[in-house]
Design a protein around this motif. Sequence first.
Motif, mmCIF file in Angstrom:
data_model
loop_
_atom_site.group_PDB
_atom_site.id
_atom_site.type_symbol
_atom_site.label_atom_id
_atom_site.label_comp_id
_atom_site.label_asym_id
_atom_site.label_seq_id
_atom_site.Cartn_x
_atom_site.Cartn_y
_atom_site.Cartn_z
ATOM 1 N N PRO A 52 0.814 -1.228 0.000
ATOM 2 C CA PRO A 52 0.000 0.000 0.000
ATOM 3 C C PRO A 52 0.846 1.275 0.000
ATOM 4 O O PRO A 52 2.001 1.267 0.408
ATOM 5 C CB PRO A 52 -0.810 -0.107 1.281
ATOM 6 N N ALA A 53 0.219 2.379 -0.435
ATOM 7 C CA ALA A 53 0.857 3.684 -0.444
ATOM 8 C C ALA A 53 0.061 4.639 0.426
ATOM 9 O O ALA A 53 -1.123 4.408 0.707
ATOM 10 C CB ALA A 53 0.943 4.217 -1.872
ATOM 11 N N LEU A 54 0.722 5.704 0.849
ATOM 12 C CA LEU A 54 0.048 6.725 1.649
ATOM 13 C C LEU A 54 -0.477 7.832 0.743
ATOM 14 O O LEU A 54 0.186 8.209 -0.245
ATOM 15 C CB LEU A 54 1.022 7.319 2.670
ATOM 16 N N ALA A 55 -1.647 8.340 1.060
ATOM 17 C CA ALA A 55 -2.196 9.468 0.299
ATOM 18 C C ALA A 55 -1.224 10.637 0.386
ATOM 19 O O ALA A 55 -0.722 10.973 1.462
ATOM 20 C CB ALA A 55 -3.556 9.861 0.848
ATOM 21 N N GLY A 56 -0.921 11.239 -0.773
ATOM 22 C CA GLY A 56 -0.013 12.371 -0.826
ATOM 23 C C GLY A 56 1.430 11.984 -0.999
ATOM 24 O O GLY A 56 2.290 12.867 -1.143
ATOM 25 N N ALA A 57 1.723 10.673 -0.975
ATOM 26 C CA ALA A 57 3.102 10.217 -1.154
ATOM 27 C C ALA A 57 3.347 9.846 -2.622
ATOM 28 O O ALA A 57 2.431 9.416 -3.336
ATOM 29 C CB ALA A 57 3.393 9.029 -0.246
ATOM 30 N N LEU A 58 4.605 9.974 -3.036
ATOM 31 C CA LEU A 58 4.976 9.670 -4.416
ATOM 32 C C LEU A 58 5.057 8.162 -4.622
ATOM 33 O O LEU A 58 5.683 7.444 -3.829
ATOM 34 C CB LEU A 58 6.323 10.313 -4.752
ATOM 35 N N VAL A 59 4.429 7.687 -5.705
ATOM 36 C CA VAL A 59 4.475 6.279 -6.073
ATOM 37 C C VAL A 59 5.037 6.184 -7.496
ATOM 38 O O VAL A 59 4.604 6.913 -8.392
ATOM 39 C CB VAL A 59 3.080 5.622 -6.024
ATOM 40 N N THR A 60 6.006 5.287 -7.687
ATOM 41 C CA THR A 60 6.556 5.053 -9.028
ATOM 42 C C THR A 60 5.950 3.779 -9.598
ATOM 43 O O THR A 60 6.100 2.698 -9.013
ATOM 44 C CB THR A 60 8.088 4.927 -8.986
ATOM 45 N N LEU A 61 5.266 3.933 -10.721
ATOM 46 C CA LEU A 61 4.696 2.788 -11.433
ATOM 47 C C LEU A 61 5.699 2.324 -12.483
ATOM 48 O O LEU A 61 6.297 3.142 -13.184
ATOM 49 C CB LEU A 61 3.374 3.168 -12.096
ATOM 50 N N GLU A 62 5.878 1.005 -12.582
ATOM 51 C CA GLU A 62 6.801 0.458 -13.583
ATOM 52 C C GLU A 62 6.087 -0.603 -14.398
ATOM 53 O O GLU A 62 5.529 -1.561 -13.850
ATOM 54 C CB GLU A 62 8.040 -0.156 -12.938
ATOM 55 N N ALA A 63 6.115 -0.422 -15.727
ATOM 56 C CA ALA A 63 5.560 -1.411 -16.658
ATOM 57 C C ALA A 63 6.720 -2.098 -17.362
ATOM 58 O O ALA A 63 7.577 -1.426 -17.954
ATOM 59 C CB ALA A 63 4.644 -0.753 -17.676
ATOM 60 N N ARG A 64 6.768 -3.413 -17.279
ATOM 61 C CA ARG A 64 7.791 -4.183 -17.974
ATOM 62 C C ARG A 64 7.190 -4.782 -19.235
ATOM 63 O O ARG A 64 6.142 -5.432 -19.192
ATOM 64 C CB ARG A 64 8.350 -5.283 -17.075
ATOM 65 N N VAL A 65 7.898 -4.551 -20.353
ATOM 66 C CA VAL A 65 7.445 -5.014 -21.669
ATOM 67 C C VAL A 65 8.558 -5.863 -22.282
ATOM 68 O O VAL A 65 9.659 -5.922 -21.738
ATOM 69 C CB VAL A 65 7.083 -3.818 -22.577
ATOM 70 N N PRO A 66 8.305 -6.554 -23.413
ATOM 71 C CA PRO A 66 9.314 -7.446 -23.979
ATOM 72 C C PRO A 66 10.632 -6.738 -24.282
ATOM 73 O O PRO A 66 10.662 -5.563 -24.650
ATOM 74 C CB PRO A 66 8.657 -7.959 -25.267
ATOM 75 N N GLN A 67 11.723 -7.491 -24.139
ATOM 76 C CA GLN A 67 13.055 -6.956 -24.399
ATOM 77 C C GLN A 67 13.148 -6.468 -25.842
ATOM 78 O O GLN A 67 12.604 -7.069 -26.757
ATOM 79 C CB GLN A 67 14.108 -8.034 -24.150
ATOM 80 N N ALA A 68 13.837 -5.345 -26.019
ATOM 81 C CA ALA A 68 14.104 -4.764 -27.345
ATOM 82 C C ALA A 68 12.845 -4.272 -28.057
ATOM 83 O O ALA A 68 12.857 -4.062 -29.266
ATOM 84 C CB ALA A 68 14.842 -5.750 -28.243
#
Length: 240
Positions: free
Chosen positions: A158-174
Amino acid sequence: WGGSYNRATFDRIFSTQGVHALSAEFVPATGSGLAPSTGTLSLTVNPPTPTSTSLTASPNPVPFGSVTTLEARVPQASNGTVTFKDGATVLGTGVITWGGSYNRATFDRIFSTQGVHALSAEFVPATGSGLAPSTGALSLTVSPPTPTTTTLTASTNPALAGALVTLEARVPQASNGNVTFKDGATVLGTGVITWGGSYNRATFDRIFSTQGVHALSAEFVPATGSGLAPSTGTLSLTVN
């Protein structure tokens, strides 16, 4: 004036084969004291020289969404037009260039529908060339795109309201393309795909101001011509 005689000339392209009974009727100018006269000639118009057009595609089969190059080979030193078709649908025309022992016209195309395409290249020679038209045919198979998988993670969950969250999407290599991050139906933004080692990835920073569970998604749309299929990764993010 033609030296020891006078003359009149006329250029003509005959579109029908066979023997033509031609005549030239001379009517002198008024007051010249000359009588009219007629010259005749039997002109034989032969059939045009047969031609052969071949059509190839590279690659064939071609993955869905990828570029394939069509090449039509026509007789050496010939000019005219080459029209490329998919069934009855005109794809476009190619400029005839010299290719060594033959002339050729090329055309690049991305096919948006899978399956077998009945392609043709119609060669129409330049007027006055004495060449006959010809058509080359080819069956092109457009294969389904290569499936992909996109995964979505959050730096804190979980994250806190007002805190920074980094979303990361991993997709196929190259792989290249676009990744769009969403919260439900709301677009949060897009991320630039960068190399991540054994995979490529796109990241996006977000501060969530509303508490509760957020249904996040990352939609990967491959670059045109990659031959890859789109995919979506999902994540439930809890904001306390």
